[in-house]
Design a protein around this motif. Structure first.
Motif, PDB file in Angstrom:
ATOM      1  N   PHE A  22      17.586  17.869 -34.469  1.00  0.00           N
ATOM      2  CA  PHE A  22      16.947  18.449 -33.288  1.00  0.00           C
ATOM      3  C   PHE A  22      17.459  19.863 -33.047  1.00  0.00           C
ATOM      4  O   PHE A  22      16.682  20.797 -32.833  1.00  0.00           O
ATOM      5  CB  PHE A  22      17.229  17.568 -32.071  1.00  0.00           C
ATOM      6  CG  PHE A  22      16.877  18.189 -30.755  1.00  0.00           C
ATOM      7  CD1 PHE A  22      15.571  18.176 -30.290  1.00  0.00           C
ATOM      8  CD2 PHE A  22      17.852  18.805 -29.976  1.00  0.00           C
ATOM      9  CE1 PHE A  22      15.243  18.753 -29.075  1.00  0.00           C
ATOM     10  CE2 PHE A  22      17.529  19.383 -28.758  1.00  0.00           C
ATOM     11  CZ  PHE A  22      16.221  19.352 -28.307  1.00  0.00           C
ATOM     12  N   ILE A  32       9.367  21.447 -31.167  1.00  0.00           N
ATOM     13  CA  ILE A  32       9.601  20.010 -31.041  1.00  0.00           C
ATOM     14  C   ILE A  32       8.271  19.377 -30.657  1.00  0.00           C
ATOM     15  O   ILE A  32       7.620  19.820 -29.703  1.00  0.00           O
ATOM     16  CB  ILE A  32      10.666  19.718 -29.969  1.00  0.00           C
ATOM     17  CG1 ILE A  32      11.965  20.482 -30.272  1.00  0.00           C
ATOM     18  CG2 ILE A  32      10.922  18.216 -29.875  1.00  0.00           C
ATOM     19  CD1 ILE A  32      12.612  20.123 -31.578  1.00  0.00           C
ATOM     20  N   ASP A  36       8.796  13.707 -32.470  1.00  0.00           N
ATOM     21  CA  ASP A  36      10.129  14.072 -32.944  1.00  0.00           C
ATOM     22  C   ASP A  36      11.189  13.442 -32.054  1.00  0.00           C
ATOM     23  O   ASP A  36      10.978  13.229 -30.855  1.00  0.00           O
ATOM     24  CB  ASP A  36      10.306  15.594 -32.937  1.00  0.00           C
ATOM     25  CG  ASP A  36       9.430  16.286 -33.959  1.00  0.00           C
ATOM     26  OD1 ASP A  36       9.041  15.632 -34.940  1.00  0.00           O
ATOM     27  OD2 ASP A  36       9.124  17.481 -33.758  1.00  0.00           O
TER      28      ASP A  36
END
Length: 332
Positions: A22, A32, A36
């Motif tokens: 991330f 993002i 995800d």
């Protein structure tokens, strides 16, 4: 045979790998997306910010919408109607973006009308004259543009894509407001006085709508680290002041700040300190129109109950019909 549960250390390693992935996406300026992995705090921060933004667009329809039937010409009515419709659309874009994070739009609306979620402080001020419509377009939407253009590069994909569309339309709103004020400033003494009065009333709330000064908000640093925000409240406020001063000079109005002056050393304008106590009062619900705006939103929500119920029944019937057709096709 049932799979063995991973050891605590293995789960921790997996979580660390997810966190690292991330962080790498964010730091590489990648987006993002809803599927995800993301930290719970990142998700919660986005829900809070996007919901507040969506609520602000919907509540923001009220101060200007009240002038649609009283606008002086058909051209002004059409422009104002288009602007208010845009704001409704912006709210829907943003609620849809919030839903990708796993929240329900109805839940967000309930939290708003129950006072458990906030909207922008700027929409708790009255609009007693038609000049307010122009000043909202010029100052409030101008401030919104300063705040929202960087959000086109925010790290969460659905939010960023919604903001690209919204900012294009906000630019129309700002130009429409400024053009209205230019027309009024070329009119009668009474019209020019109305514009100056509106500027006097909206200037400081427009500065406050960027939020409290740096260090006062616990969310800013983390939001910037996650690339949700790109600039501090103070940086955006400074950008707005520097953008607005030459526009005010061209318009022929006085900005109500005796401390406002150009600083050649900073190559930026110095300006006075907003009344932060007023901001906090408004945010807590003690602004001039807080109760009125929420009551109106609650009334509209309750009046629309039959529409939502009818849409739900219609969707269920269509789903049932599609299922019957599918079964028939399979049997055939």
């Amino acid at each position: 045979m049932a799979l063995a549960r991973p050891a605590e250390a293995d789960r921790s390693s997996e979580e660390q790998a997810l966190e690292a992935g991330f962080r790498q996406l964010v730091e590489s300026e990648s987006r993002i997306e809803p599927r995800d992995w993301m930290p719970d705090a990142y998700r919660a921060t986005l829900i809070r910010q996007i919901a507040q933004h969506a609520h602000s667009e919907i509540i923001g329809m009220q101060p200007e919408g009240a002038w649609i039937s009283r606008a002086p010409t058909l051209r002004r009515k059409a422009a104002l109607l288009a602007k208010v419709q845009d704001e409704a659309g912006h709210g829907l874009y943003l609620y849809a973006a919030a839903e990708t994070l796993g929240v329900d739009r109805a839940e967000l609306t309930t939290k708003l009308i129950e006072g458990r979620q906030k909207y922008s402080s700027i929409f708790n001020y009255p609009t007693p004259t038609f000049a307010d419509v122009g000043v909202i377009g010029w100052l409030v939407d101008g401030a919104a543009i300063c705040n929202q253009v960087p959000l086109c590069r925010t790290s969460y994909g659905p939010y960023a894509r919604a903001m690209i569309r919204i900012c294009k339309e906000e630019s129309f709103h700002q130009r429409q407001g400024y053009e209205l004020l230019m027309t009024m400033m070329g009119g009668t003494t009474r019209q020019r006085a109305a514009v100056q009065d509106a500027v006097d009333r909206w200037w400081w709330p427009s500065l406050m709508m960027f939020g409290p000064p740096e260090g006062s908000s616990p969310n800013t640093a983390r939001s910037m680290a996650w690339r949700i925000k790109r600039h501090t409240n103070d940086e955006l406020r400074q950008r707005f002041v520097d953008m607005t001063v030459p526009q005010a000079n061209r318009l022929g109005v006085r900005l109500p700040d005796p401390e406002l002056r150009w600083n050649p050393d900073r190559e930026a304008h110095d300006f006075g300190t907003p009344d932060w106590d007023e901001l906090y009062r408004v945010v807590r619900g003690d602004g001039p129109c807080n109760a009125e705006r929420i009551a109106h939103r609650r009334q509209a929500h309750e009046a629309g109950t039959w529409v939502r119920e009818a849409a739900t029944v219609h969707a269920a019937k269509r789903a049932a019909g599609t299922a019957r057709v599918d079964r028939t096709a399979v049997e055939a």
